[in-house]
Write a protein that holds these residues in place. Structure first.
Motif, PDB file in Angstrom:
ATOM      1  N   GLN A  40       0.841  -1.205   0.000  1.00  0.00           N
ATOM      2  CA  GLN A  40       0.000   0.000   0.000  1.00  0.00           C
ATOM      3  C   GLN A  40       0.877   1.255   0.000  1.00  0.00           C
ATOM      4  O   GLN A  40       0.592   2.236  -0.684  1.00  0.00           O
ATOM      5  N   GLU A  41       1.946   1.167   0.775  1.00  0.00           N
ATOM      6  CA  GLU A  41       2.864   2.308   0.861  1.00  0.00           C
ATOM      7  C   GLU A  41       3.484   2.601  -0.497  1.00  0.00           C
ATOM      8  O   GLU A  41       3.547   3.759  -0.933  1.00  0.00           O
ATOM      9  N   LEU A  42       3.926   1.527  -1.174  1.00  0.00           N
ATOM     10  CA  LEU A  42       4.532   1.705  -2.499  1.00  0.00           C
ATOM     11  C   LEU A  42       3.509   2.245  -3.494  1.00  0.00           C
ATOM     12  O   LEU A  42       3.816   3.100  -4.313  1.00  0.00           O
ATOM     13  N   PHE A  43       2.272   1.760  -3.372  1.00  0.00           N
ATOM     14  CA  PHE A  43       1.217   2.209  -4.275  1.00  0.00           C
ATOM     15  C   PHE A  43       0.956   3.696  -4.112  1.00  0.00           C
ATOM     16  O   PHE A  43       0.799   4.434  -5.090  1.00  0.00           O
ATOM     17  N   SER A  44       0.952   4.120  -2.841  1.00  0.00           N
ATOM     18  CA  SER A  44       0.607   5.528  -2.584  1.00  0.00           C
ATOM     19  C   SER A  44       1.721   6.482  -3.001  1.00  0.00           C
ATOM     20  O   SER A  44       1.497   7.665  -3.201  1.00  0.00           O
ATOM     21  N   ARG A  45       2.941   5.910  -3.157  1.00  0.00           N
ATOM     22  CA  ARG A  45       4.089   6.775  -3.420  1.00  0.00           C
ATOM     23  C   ARG A  45       4.148   7.260  -4.872  1.00  0.00           C
ATOM     24  O   ARG A  45       4.722   8.291  -5.171  1.00  0.00           O
ATOM     25  N   GLU A  46       3.605   6.455  -5.777  1.00  0.00           N
ATOM     26  CA  GLU A  46       3.765   6.791  -7.195  1.00  0.00           C
ATOM     27  C   GLU A  46       2.423   6.859  -7.906  1.00  0.00           C
ATOM     28  O   GLU A  46       1.455   6.249  -7.483  1.00  0.00           O
ATOM     29  N   GLY A  47       2.401   7.588  -8.990  1.00  0.00           N
ATOM     30  CA  GLY A  47       1.250   7.580  -9.878  1.00  0.00           C
ATOM     31  C   GLY A  47       0.104   8.460  -9.413  1.00  0.00           C
ATOM     32  O   GLY A  47       0.294   9.553  -8.863  1.00  0.00           O
ATOM     33  N   LEU A  48      -1.072   7.941  -9.618  1.00  0.00           N
ATOM     34  CA  LEU A  48      -2.297   8.690  -9.369  1.00  0.00           C
ATOM     35  C   LEU A  48      -2.472   9.030  -7.886  1.00  0.00           C
ATOM     36  O   LEU A  48      -2.134   8.231  -7.021  1.00  0.00           O
ATOM     37  N   THR A  49      -3.021  10.240  -7.636  1.00  0.00           N
ATOM     38  CA  THR A  49      -3.344  10.610  -6.248  1.00  0.00           C
ATOM     39  C   THR A  49      -4.812  11.015  -6.186  1.00  0.00           C
ATOM     40  O   THR A  49      -5.438  11.288  -7.223  1.00  0.00           O
ATOM     41  N   TRP A  50      -5.328  11.076  -4.974  1.00  0.00           N
ATOM     42  CA  TRP A  50      -6.730  11.432  -4.811  1.00  0.00           C
ATOM     43  C   TRP A  50      -6.974  12.869  -5.271  1.00  0.00           C
ATOM     44  O   TRP A  50      -7.981  13.173  -5.904  1.00  0.00           O
ATOM     45  N   GLN A  51      -5.994  13.734  -4.995  1.00  0.00           N
ATOM     46  CA  GLN A  51      -6.115  15.131  -5.428  1.00  0.00           C
ATOM     47  C   GLN A  51      -6.235  15.225  -6.948  1.00  0.00           C
ATOM     48  O   GLN A  51      -7.028  15.987  -7.483  1.00  0.00           O
ATOM     49  N   LYS A  52      -5.424  14.413  -7.639  1.00  0.00           N
ATOM     50  CA  LYS A  52      -5.460  14.448  -9.110  1.00  0.00           C
ATOM     51  C   LYS A  52      -6.814  13.966  -9.625  1.00  0.00           C
ATOM     52  O   LYS A  52      -7.311  14.470 -10.639  1.00  0.00           O
ATOM     53  N   ILE A  53      -7.387  12.995  -8.939  1.00  0.00           N
ATOM     54  CA  ILE A  53      -8.702  12.491  -9.371  1.00  0.00           C
ATOM     55  C   ILE A  53      -9.761  13.584  -9.199  1.00  0.00           C
ATOM     56  O   ILE A  53     -10.549  13.865 -10.114  1.00  0.00           O
TER      57      ILE A  53
END
Lengths: 417, 201
Positions: free
Chosen positions: B37-50
């Motif tokens: 989960q930590e690795l997932f949250s570190r890269e790519g899409l974020t909630w702000q971008k959505i």
């Protein structure tokens, strides 16, 4: 990415300090523990024997984690890959657990029962091999390489490879990937000659395994390392006929695995034959064969098995073990004596003498000698010797061939024409 | 349990390998999932971008209902992770749910598996709620626009198989096996005379 045409072990990289890449920049060696990713590789678990949905799902879940992580690892650039390999203990544990627990083709239940399990197992199998292949490669490209001497130190000091791992690699992957494996193992031993020393230390333990099998059958062979004399009281002596059925099954599985592993390793990396040779492995193997094979054969044939398919399976394993022991003997004789003779080596007479000495030593091991002669006729080798070394003592070769013929007679088998 | 092996004996009784015991190793999958989960949250899409994506591409009226749906996704994410986790973890889980369901109209086996792989056991109703909410939120935008957005933001997470080590190396799955021809040397029962039969190679 670190700079090109400088070996990885000499490269420096400049990157942002701090866990989030904020803060100041800092320069550090390209191979540095801080550059590894906290990934938490999970250990491998073999496919479940009974395919209950929960166990299948658990295997697949572990498998997906492993595949995702190994895919990621194999996609890393050279420098990052090596940081992970050297400094991530969880990765090493994952790879080790695969070598220890992955089903071999010879295991009783080696094939996963469902297509999903089978597919996952195949994917992991390939990914693990590719990871070891990359770990055995010190020069990936013109730009991506490690100084050979440093590479040798890295793989040895961090136990990336050790003798049991190399043997596991051979038995797991060797059947269809022997050329690649040969290159890998050759490179490992060339860049780090300490592995020859380790092999030298490991061979007595391999011989000890043969002695253990004999001891469990209440047997002993010449040159064995058993320290305790066998008890005279036959009632308390274990034997292949009287031990529990499970113990007999385990023993035959152990024998089969040991013979296959040794043969796979020597076949893929014949350079190791010399080390085995130095420990008198050939004579010990022949004596072991002579004593253990008839005893185990008798037990498998005579004991009462409720499950006839188990009996059939054990018989196949004993036959397989016999064949691999004979083939291993031939491989070692070929590598250590016949090849130098045929290549016209300088000290040809030494190799001729050694080969004749081996055959002479085999003469009392009649059962072994007959099985060997059936597959690799001694007369053919003697004929080769006579052509390569005309000065060979004919009385000696005649005595040898007569000894082989007597062995056939004494065990009551007829030589194939 | 693995059958007895030569290399097992070497690991136990020789001095040429690192001493480690794997047989009884119990691995806590919670640690692995948290790390993932930590690795997932570190890269790519974020909630702000959505959220930003929706505000950029929808008119005011549509934005309101989309934001409501996204709140439902966040709520479902909160149920799937744990209440003890902070807002960042919940938002990251919501991103995962958005990525998983942006092109799905129901929670299938693959999606269930993916969520379990990431978060462990979870309430199915939460997955169902988030799937429906994502579906309603993306409806006014058009499939290709959302698809393009998710792909462009998530590409750094997907391993490039075309650059993986070993992609061009042919690999054989052959393995050492017993010879099926090596059948028992008797018909119907043990027979002393056949003992010591040939190897029949």
């Amino acid at each position: 990415m670190a700079c090109a045409l400088v070996p990885l072990d000499e490269q420096q990289v400049t990157e942002a300090a701090g866990p989030l890449g904020l803060g100041k920049e800092r320069t550090l060696p390209a191979l540095h523990p801080d550059r590894k990713e906290e990934r938490c590789f999970v250990p491998y678990k073999p496919p479940p024997e009974d395919s209950s949905p929960a166990q299948v799902e658990e295997f697949l879940e572990y498998g997906r984690f492993i595949m995702e992580d190994l895919d990621w690892l194999l996609n890393l650039p050279h420098d990052k890959f090596w940081c992970q390999v050297v400094f991530d203990e969880s990765l090493q544990k994952c790879l080790d657990s695969y070598l220890c627990h992955a089903p071999r083709g010879l295991d009783p239940s080696s094939l996963p029962s469902s297509p999903a399990l089978s597919e996952m197992q195949r994917s992991i199998h390939r990914a693990v091999f590719m990871t070891f292949l990359r770990m055995a490669t010190h020069k990936e490209s013109k730009e991506c390489f490690i100084t050979p001497l440093v590479f040798g130190e890295i793989i040895y000091n961090n136990f990336l490879f050790d003798i049991p791992k190399i043997l596991d690699l051979c038995v797991l992957f060797g059947k269809g990937n022997s050329q690649l494996l040969h290159k890998m193992i050759e490179n490992i031993f060339t860049q780090q000659p300490c592995y020859y020393g380790d092999l030298d230390e490991a061979v007595p333990s391999i011989l000890q395994v043969l002695d253990t099998i004999l001891a469990k059958c209440g047997l002993q062979c010449e040159g064995g390392t058993a320290t305790e004399p066998l008890k005279l009281d036959s009632r308390s002596r274990p034997s292949a006929m009287t031990m529990s059925q499970q113990n007999l099954v385990d023993l035959v599985l152990y024998l089969c695995d040991s013979c296959t592993t040794i043969q796979a390793f020597l076949d893929i990396f014949p350079e190791a034959c010399t080390t085995f040779h130095c420990h008198g492995f050939l004579n010990r193997l022949a004596s072991f064969y002579e004593v253990a094979v008839p005893d185990l054969e008798k037990a498998v044939r005579k004991r009462n098995f409720d499950d006839k398919s188990l009996q059939e399976d054990l018989w196949k394993r004993v036959c397989h073990s016999r064949r691999t022991m004979v083939e291993t003997t031939h491989l070692m004789l070929q590598q250590s004596c016949l090849r130098p003779i045929l290549e016209g080596s300088e000290n040809i007479h030494t190799f001729v003498e050694e080969l004749l000495q081996h055959f002479t030593t085999f003469l009392p091991e009649k059962r072994f000698l007959v099985d060997y002669d059936e597959q690799f006729p001694v007369a053919d080798d003697v004929s080769l010797l006579q052509q390569a070394f005309p000065l060979i003592d004919e009385t000696r070769t005649s005595y040898l061939l007569q000894g082989v013929a007597d062995a056939w007679d004494s065990i009551g088998r007829r030589r194939p024409q | 349990m693995s059958p007895p092996r030569l290399t097992g004996a070497l690991r136990s009784f020789s001095t040429v390998s690192k001493r480690e015991e794997f047989t009884e190793q119990v691995y806590d999958m919670k640690i692995k999932r948290l790390k993932r989960q930590e690795l997932f949250s570190r890269e790519g899409l974020t909630w702000q971008k959505i959220v930003q994506f929706f505000t950029q591409h929808l008119d005011k009226a549509e934005q309101q209902s989309a934001i409501q749906e996204l709140k439902s996704v966040l709520q479902a994410a909160k149920q799937i992770v744990d209440t003890e986790h902070g807002q960042d973890t919940i938002e990251s889980a919501a991103v995962f749910l958005f990525e998983t369901f942006h092109n799905k109209d129901h929670v299938g086996l693959e999606e269930t598996r993916a969520i379990k792989q990431m978060f462990g056991p979870f309430p199915f109703s939460a997955a169902d709620t988030s799937c429906a909410a994502v579906s309603r939120a993306v409806a006014p935008l058009g499939e290709s626009l959302v698809e393009e957005f998710v792909r462009s933001q998530s590409s750094c997470r997907i391993p490039q198989r075309s650059t993986a080590f070993g992609r061009n190396i042919s690999f054989s799955y052959d393995c050492y096996a017993l010879d099926p021809q090596e059948a028992l040397p008797w018909d119907g029962g043990p027979d002393e005379e056949t003992s010591g039969g040939g190897l029949d190679f």
